[in-house]
Design a protein around this motif. Structure first.
Motif, PDB file in Angstrom:
ATOM      1  N   CYS A  27      19.080 -37.476 -12.620  1.00  0.00           N
ATOM      2  CA  CYS A  27      20.115 -36.470 -12.633  1.00  0.00           C
ATOM      3  C   CYS A  27      20.867 -36.179 -14.471  1.00  0.00           C
ATOM      4  O   CYS A  27      20.613 -34.935 -14.614  1.00  0.00           O
ATOM      5  CB  CYS A  27      21.543 -36.393 -12.368  1.00  0.00           C
ATOM      6  N   LEU A  31      20.627 -33.303 -17.768  1.00  0.00           N
ATOM      7  CA  LEU A  31      22.140 -32.433 -18.003  1.00  0.00           C
ATOM      8  C   LEU A  31      21.569 -33.187 -19.746  1.00  0.00           C
ATOM      9  O   LEU A  31      22.657 -33.563 -20.721  1.00  0.00           O
ATOM     10  CB  LEU A  31      23.000 -34.110 -18.727  1.00  0.00           C
ATOM     11  N   ARG A  55      29.056 -42.735 -11.101  1.00  0.00           N
ATOM     12  CA  ARG A  55      29.496 -43.044 -12.548  1.00  0.00           C
ATOM     13  C   ARG A  55      29.556 -43.890 -13.469  1.00  0.00           C
ATOM     14  O   ARG A  55      30.342 -43.410 -14.288  1.00  0.00           O
ATOM     15  CB  ARG A  55      31.142 -43.790 -11.138  1.00  0.00           C
ATOM     16  N   PHE A  58      27.942 -41.736 -15.986  1.00  0.00           N
ATOM     17  CA  PHE A  58      29.229 -40.832 -16.856  1.00  0.00           C
ATOM     18  C   PHE A  58      29.423 -41.611 -17.893  1.00  0.00           C
ATOM     19  O   PHE A  58      29.880 -41.586 -18.890  1.00  0.00           O
ATOM     20  CB  PHE A  58      29.627 -39.283 -16.026  1.00  0.00           C
ATOM     21  N   HIS A  65      34.196 -37.330 -18.975  1.00  0.00           N
ATOM     22  CA  HIS A  65      32.537 -37.294 -17.595  1.00  0.00           C
ATOM     23  C   HIS A  65      34.386 -37.332 -16.455  1.00  0.00           C
ATOM     24  O   HIS A  65      34.681 -39.171 -16.732  1.00  0.00           O
ATOM     25  CB  HIS A  65      31.789 -37.626 -18.036  1.00  0.00           C
ATOM     26  N   GLU A  67      34.967 -37.521 -11.624  1.00  0.00           N
ATOM     27  CA  GLU A  67      34.116 -37.272 -10.368  1.00  0.00           C
ATOM     28  C   GLU A  67      33.709 -35.654 -10.040  1.00  0.00           C
ATOM     29  O   GLU A  67      32.835 -35.732  -9.312  1.00  0.00           O
ATOM     30  CB  GLU A  67      35.500 -37.938  -9.442  1.00  0.00           C
ATOM     31  N   ASP A  69      32.551 -34.036 -12.178  1.00  0.00           N
ATOM     32  CA  ASP A  69      30.724 -34.495 -12.967  1.00  0.00           C
ATOM     33  C   ASP A  69      29.676 -34.933 -11.451  1.00  0.00           C
ATOM     34  O   ASP A  69      29.005 -34.771 -10.946  1.00  0.00           O
ATOM     35  CB  ASP A  69      30.531 -34.618 -13.987  1.00  0.00           C
ATOM     36  N   ARG A  72      29.555 -32.440  -8.553  1.00  0.00           N
ATOM     37  CA  ARG A  72      28.708 -31.315  -8.806  1.00  0.00           C
ATOM     38  C   ARG A  72      26.714 -32.119  -9.099  1.00  0.00           C
ATOM     39  O   ARG A  72      26.104 -31.739  -8.696  1.00  0.00           O
ATOM     40  CB  ARG A  72      28.497 -30.954  -9.842  1.00  0.00           C
ATOM     41  N   ALA A  73      26.607 -33.439  -8.985  1.00  0.00           N
ATOM     42  CA  ALA A  73      25.571 -33.928  -9.383  1.00  0.00           C
ATOM     43  C   ALA A  73      24.699 -34.217  -8.296  1.00  0.00           C
ATOM     44  O   ALA A  73      23.634 -34.872  -8.200  1.00  0.00           O
ATOM     45  CB  ALA A  73      25.476 -34.988 -10.508  1.00  0.00           C
TER      46      ALA A  73
END
Length: 226
Positions: A27, A31, A55, A58, A65, A67, A69, A72-73
């Motif tokens: 993931c 990015l 978490r 990120f 970044h 929650e 994000d 989505r991931a």
């Protein structure tokens, strides 16, 4: 109804950490970030679930970044993990021999995990051991998940066992809290991601090797020696 042993999956029956970390790292790679999580150093976080890994990752990438994000991931993490679920995963030494020994001595055996049921089913099938367990209750099997005791009770019932004479084998505080809520004995393994650190939780028994399991179960359930 039979005396019953219910197992957690990740960190108890199988070392799934490397494949979980790889899914999260994929993931982050999409990015533009390489190897954000380490398969060894971050294994304990891996066993707290996909969102926990995201978490942590990120937080290392930097500010900005949150929650959203993670949300989505998360579907991408599950999809990648499902497609690569058994690349590095292995059963812990002696696990299935111990499960077989319990079955041969008329114990019911099952699994209660906070892994989504479909992924747990896929992994057990790929490892070739699904048929050894009389039940499988995952994070989404019921409306609740561990540490809610209903997940444990349902795993016992589906295995054909007696909830009043059952033991939970796990590796985390979540497993201990589940057992305490269910009023059943709990064995925590010391070969999982936290190692002997689980002793701080004061479980009913610690297990360093699966050769110890049958004797521990007999002691905790007050059974006569075989």
């Amino acid at each position: 109804m039979k005396d019953t042993v219910i197992f957690d999956l990740d960190g108890t029956l199988a070392d799934t950490g490397a494949d979980l970390i790889a899914a999260a790292n994929e993931c982050f790679r999409v990015l533009g970030h390489e190897s954000v999580l380490d398969p060894v150093a971050d294994k304990l976080t891996a066993f707290h679930g996909g969102r926990a890994m995201l978490r942590l990752g990120f937080s290392r990438i930097g500010a900005g970044h949150g929650e959203a994000d993670v949300d989505r991931a998360y579907p991408d993490l599950l999809a990648y993990y499902g497609e690569n679920i058994d690349r590095e995963t292995t059963l812990y030494p002696g696990a299935m021999q111990a499960v077989a020994a319990l079955s041969e001595t008329n114990h019911a055996v099952g699994i209660c995990t906070n892994k989504p049921e479909g992924l747990a089913e896929t992994l057990l099938q790929k490892l070739g051991v699904r048929g050894a367990f009389g039940s499988l209750v995952g994070a989404d099997t019921l409306a609740v998940r561990k540490p809610d005791p209903e997940t444990f009770f349902e795993a016992v019932r589906r295995a054909g066992g007696n909830p009043a004479r059952a033991v939970l084998v796990g590796d985390t505080e979540t497993d201990l809290r589940t057992a305490r809520a269910a009023g059943c004995p709990v064995i925590l393994v010391t070969f999982g991601p936290e190692g002997r650190g689980v002793a701080r939780l004061s479980p009913d028994a610690l297990m360093a090797d699966y050769t110890e399991l049958e004797d521990l179960v007999r002691r905790l359930l007050g059974q006569a020696p075989a």
